[in-house]
Design an enzyme around this catalytic site. Structure first.
Site, mmCIF file in Angstrom:
data_model
loop_
_atom_site.group_PDB
_atom_site.id
_atom_site.type_symbol
_atom_site.label_atom_id
_atom_site.label_comp_id
_atom_site.label_asym_id
_atom_site.label_seq_id
_atom_site.Cartn_x
_atom_site.Cartn_y
_atom_site.Cartn_z
ATOM 1 N N ASN A 42 51.045 -25.447 1.684
ATOM 2 C CA ASN A 42 50.323 -26.806 1.426
ATOM 3 C C ASN A 42 49.147 -27.215 1.131
ATOM 4 O O ASN A 42 48.538 -26.161 1.693
ATOM 5 C CB ASN A 42 51.450 -27.744 1.968
ATOM 6 N N ILE A 43 48.863 -27.560 0.603
ATOM 7 C CA ILE A 43 47.337 -27.673 -0.456
ATOM 8 C C ILE A 43 46.631 -29.190 -0.202
ATOM 9 O O ILE A 43 47.286 -30.650 -0.844
ATOM 10 C CB ILE A 43 46.825 -27.425 -1.453
ATOM 11 N N GLU A 44 46.216 -29.839 1.039
ATOM 12 C CA GLU A 44 46.176 -31.413 0.798
ATOM 13 C C GLU A 44 44.638 -31.761 0.399
ATOM 14 O O GLU A 44 44.497 -30.676 0.168
ATOM 15 C CB GLU A 44 46.320 -31.827 2.381
ATOM 16 N N CYS A 53 53.121 -30.085 -1.376
ATOM 17 C CA CYS A 53 53.530 -29.048 -0.356
ATOM 18 C C CYS A 53 53.782 -27.459 -1.258
ATOM 19 O O CYS A 53 53.402 -26.758 -2.149
ATOM 20 C CB CYS A 53 54.815 -29.728 -0.373
ATOM 21 N N GLU A 55 56.162 -25.670 -0.785
ATOM 22 C CA GLU A 55 57.589 -25.396 -1.824
ATOM 23 C C GLU A 55 56.770 -25.575 -3.059
ATOM 24 O O GLU A 55 57.553 -24.471 -3.482
ATOM 25 C CB GLU A 55 58.298 -26.223 -1.247
ATOM 26 N N CYS A 90 60.739 -31.366 2.166
ATOM 27 C CA CYS A 90 60.593 -32.766 1.944
ATOM 28 C C CYS A 90 61.837 -33.451 0.569
ATOM 29 O O CYS A 90 62.250 -31.479 -0.591
ATOM 30 C CB CYS A 90 59.641 -33.280 1.947
ATOM 31 N N CYS A 93 60.202 -31.999 -2.219
ATOM 32 C CA CYS A 93 60.081 -30.459 -3.195
ATOM 33 C C CYS A 93 61.876 -30.255 -3.444
ATOM 34 O O CYS A 93 61.763 -29.369 -4.357
ATOM 35 C CB CYS A 93 60.200 -29.963 -1.458
HETATM 36 N N1 THU Z 1 54.491 -30.223 4.070
HETATM 37 C C1 THU Z 1 55.402 -29.303 3.215
HETATM 38 O O1 THU Z 1 54.684 -28.426 2.527
HETATM 39 N N2 THU Z 1 56.454 -29.128 2.725
HETATM 40 C C2 THU Z 1 57.669 -30.050 2.442
HETATM 41 O O2 THU Z 1 58.505 -30.354 2.753
HETATM 42 C C3 THU Z 1 56.959 -31.057 4.135
HETATM 43 C C4 THU Z 1 55.430 -31.022 4.233
HETATM 44 C C5 THU Z 1 53.284 -30.541 4.694
HETATM 45 C C6 THU Z 1 52.353 -31.431 3.830
HETATM 46 C C7 THU Z 1 51.377 -32.188 4.312
HETATM 47 O O3 THU Z 1 50.459 -31.107 3.426
HETATM 48 C C8 THU Z 1 51.848 -31.549 5.839
HETATM 49 O O4 THU Z 1 52.962 -31.225 5.414
HETATM 50 C C9 THU Z 1 52.812 -32.473 6.797
HETATM 51 O O5 THU Z 1 53.206 -33.333 5.613
#
Ligand code: THU
Length: 127
Positions: A42-44, A53, A55, A90, A93
């Site tokens: 995941n890359i915020e 996300c 995935e 989520c 994804c």
């Molecule tokens: N996140 C994912 O990488 N995949 C998911 O299916 C759900 C959430 C990440 C997004 C965010 O960076 C962190 O989890 C918290 O929501």
């Protein structure tokens, strides 16, 4: 490539998670039908809704290199680096998975193996 191999690859990808805002790191490992594996984290972003996300990072990496046929995706994630509890994909994804995969795509979590159909029995389609 066993399910555990794929979970290990996902856990390795989670090390690169850029999650300074949530502290929740996620890693994914996508197994293509020909055996190639693409990983993602995941890359915020400070503009939160731009977060990608793990995935989708893995799927977009694969598609951008010409791979569109997938067998399985392993996902691990958790707060403060604890990846032991199951981390479900989520809805966004799941929809992206459904673009490229049949319902029988295997979704591997730390508590077992599921299918895309288990998570998303119906999905949006243009037809
Ligand atoms: N996140 C994912 O990488 N995949 C998911 O299916 C759900 C959430 C990440 C997004 C965010 O960076 C962190 O989890 C918290 O929501």
């Amino acid at each position: 490539m066993t399910n555990q191999d794929l979970l290990n690859a996902a856990a390795n990808a989670a090390k690169y998670s850029y999650s300074k805002y949530s502290g929740f790191s996620v890693g994914a490992a996508l197994l293509c039908k020909d055996g190639t594996v693409f990983t993602g984290c995941n890359i915020e972003n400070s503009s939160f809704s731009l977060t990608n996300c793990a995935e989708r990072t893995a799927i977009f990496k694969a598609v951008s290199e010409g791979y569109t046929e997938f067998k399985a995706i392993a996902i691990v994630g958790g707060a403060e680096g604890d990846l032991s509890r199951p981390c479900c994909p989520c809805g966004a994804c799941l929809q992206v998975m459904s673009e490229f995969c049949d319902g029988d795509l295997s979704v591997i979590l730390t508590n077992g193996e599921f299918s895309l159909d288990d998570f998303l029995p119906m999905r949006f389609e243009l037809e």
